[in-house]
Enzyme design. Structure first.
Site, PDB file in Angstrom:
ATOM      1  N   HIS A  64       0.855  -1.192   0.000  1.00 20.42           N
ATOM      2  CA  HIS A  64       0.000   0.000   0.000  1.00 20.42           C
ATOM      3  C   HIS A  64       0.886   1.236   0.000  1.00 20.42           C
ATOM      4  CE1 HIS A  64      -3.305  -2.776   1.635  1.00 20.42           C
ATOM      5  NE2 HIS A  64      -3.522  -2.529   0.359  1.00 20.42           N
ATOM      6  N   HIS A 192       2.827  -4.198   6.371  1.00 21.29           N
ATOM      7  CA  HIS A 192       1.921  -3.066   6.177  1.00 21.29           C
ATOM      8  C   HIS A 192       1.991  -2.147   7.404  1.00 21.29           C
ATOM      9  CE1 HIS A 192      -0.717  -4.664   2.781  1.00 21.29           C
ATOM     10  NE2 HIS A 192       0.024  -5.721   3.063  1.00 21.29           N
TER      11      HIS A 192
HETATM   12  O1  0X9 Z   1      -6.627  -4.391   4.549  1.00 21.48           O
HETATM   13  C1  0X9 Z   1      -5.463  -4.742   4.322  1.00 21.48           C
HETATM   14  O2  0X9 Z   1      -5.051  -5.042   3.214  1.00 21.48           O
HETATM   15  C2  0X9 Z   1      -4.474  -4.801   5.489  1.00 21.48           C
HETATM   16  N1  0X9 Z   1      -4.637  -3.629   6.335  1.00 21.48           N
HETATM   17  S1  0X9 Z   1      -4.162  -2.167   5.742  1.00 21.48           S
HETATM   18  O3  0X9 Z   1      -4.603  -1.143   6.691  1.00 21.48           O
HETATM   19  N2  0X9 Z   1      -2.569  -2.120   5.699  1.00 21.48           N
HETATM   20  O4  0X9 Z   1      -4.696  -1.989   4.427  1.00 21.48           O
HETATM   21  C3  0X9 Z   1      -4.732  -6.062   6.289  1.00 21.48           C
HETATM   22  C4  0X9 Z   1      -4.517  -7.313   5.504  1.00 21.48           C
HETATM   23  C5  0X9 Z   1      -4.864  -8.567   6.268  1.00 21.48           C
HETATM   24  N3  0X9 Z   1      -4.902  -9.721   5.404  1.00 21.48           N
HETATM   25  C6  0X9 Z   1      -5.901  -9.917   4.509  1.00 21.48           C
HETATM   26  N4  0X9 Z   1      -6.965  -9.177   4.472  1.00 21.48           N
HETATM   27  N5  0X9 Z   1      -5.774 -10.945   3.697  1.00 21.48           N
HETATM   28 ZN    ZN Z   2      -1.608  -2.020   3.934  1.00 20.65          ZN
END
Ligand code: 0X9
Ligand code: ZN
Ligand code: ZN
Length: 304
Positions: A64, A192
């Site tokens: 991201h 992340h």
């Molecule tokens: O939403 C996401 O992609 C991640 N959080 S963020 O705030 N960095 O965007 C969490 C990802 C957790 N794993 C999956 N959702 N597969």
């Molecule tokens: Zn993220």
């Protein structure tokens, strides 16, 4: 000029990766994983003492675009590896027995965009059909319950899952590499920010992973090592119950592809600064995170 305690732009990171590989030929090599939508190279570092048939841990940062402390951690990790080899017995042991593939920035186009144009951009920068809205969420673009929950099919949304799984050049390049090396890659760590969590599968459903008990124990140990340094509180558990249900993530995909030790780190903080974490926190964030990564790596070295 590059600094481990500052946020570096993509050109600086790319110059750094070329340099650290050139300066440490027995320990670090650089290859190109692929090319981004806008044509930028995706550089991949391999860190480890050369050997035959080594097991590997894959670490990526910068999925991201706005999560700037994430690429900072990948750079920190490589620095610590080269400075620790032959000096710190634990890290030396890890580097003798394992290769670490480190991808400092996956979403290079988005990262550049956050530096030049819009600091809070999240997605890739690919053009979508029938809309002027740009980009796909790379962490909704993998083939793991793709676009079923916690993802959007609208191109204007920040969690747009893309036209198809692996529609993005960046996610396709990553998935192709893991598929090609899945016998050797024992762990997949994706970094992340923010929210101070250590997550493992699943996030696309509430089902418990086959290896739930072991993953939970490894997460618990890793978090405990992290917290011991500065007292930073982390929560841990399956993504679905610990953060939210969200399908199409690389962690769930890698796990289902056969990489047992699959974890998502959500680094500092819990929202005071959020994505705009001050540079003064880069060093403590990276030092504590390194302890968790080394804990996981030791577990992988001894149990895979
Ligand atoms: O939403 C996401 O992609 C991640 N959080 S963020 O705030 N960095 O965007 C969490 C990802 C957790 N794993 C999956 N959702 N597969
Ligand atoms: Zn993220
Ligand atoms: Zn250090």
């Amino acid at each position: 000029v590059h600094s481990y305690e500052k946020y570096n732009d993509l050109d600086t990171i790319n110059a750094w990766s070329a340099n650290i590989a050139a300066q440490n030929p027995g320990l670090v090599s650089r290859s190109q994983l692929g090319t981004s939508y806008e044509g930028r190279p995706l550089y991949l570092l391999k860190v480890g003492k050369s050997g035959t048939n080594k097991r590997a841990i894959f670490i990526d940062c910068g999925f991201h675009a706005r999560e700037w402390v994430s690429p900072a951690f990948c750079q920190w990790f490589v620095k610590e590896a080269v400075n620790s080899y032959g000096v710190d017995s634990q890290f030396t042991n890890l580097l003798n027995n394992l290769d670490f593939y480190v991808l400092p920035v996956l979403n290079v186009d988005g990262y550049v965009y956050t530096w030049t144009t819009s600091r809070m951009w999240r997605k890739t920068r690919s053009v979508n059909k029938n809309t002027s809205c740009i980009g796909t969420d790379p962490n909704r673009n993998f083939n793991a319950g793709w676009c079923t929950v916690g993802a959007s099919n609208r191109a204007c949304d920040d969690t747009y899952c893309g036209a198809t799984p692996e529609s993005e050049r960046e996610t396709k390049a990553l998935a192709d590499f893991i598929r090609a090396n899945v016998g050797r890659i024992k762990a997949y760590l994706t970094v992340h920010s923010y929210s101070q969590m250590l997550l493992f599968p699943y996030s696309y459903s509430y089902s418990l992973a086959r290896d739930h008990t072991e993953l939970n124990n490894v997460a618990k140990g890793a978090v405990s090592a992290l917290t011991a340094l500065y007292g930073t509180k982390y929560t841990y558990g399956p993504g679905g119950t610990t953060i939210y249900l969200a399908a199409g993530g690389s962690d769930d995909w890698a796990y289902d592809a056969g990489v047992k030790y699959s974890f998502t780190f959500e680094l500092r903080d819990t929202g005071r600064y959020g994505f705009a974490l001050p540079e003064s926190q880069i060093k403590p964030t990276c030092e504590e995170t390194l302890l968790a990564v080394k804990y996981i790596a030791n577990h992988v070295m001894n149990n895979s």
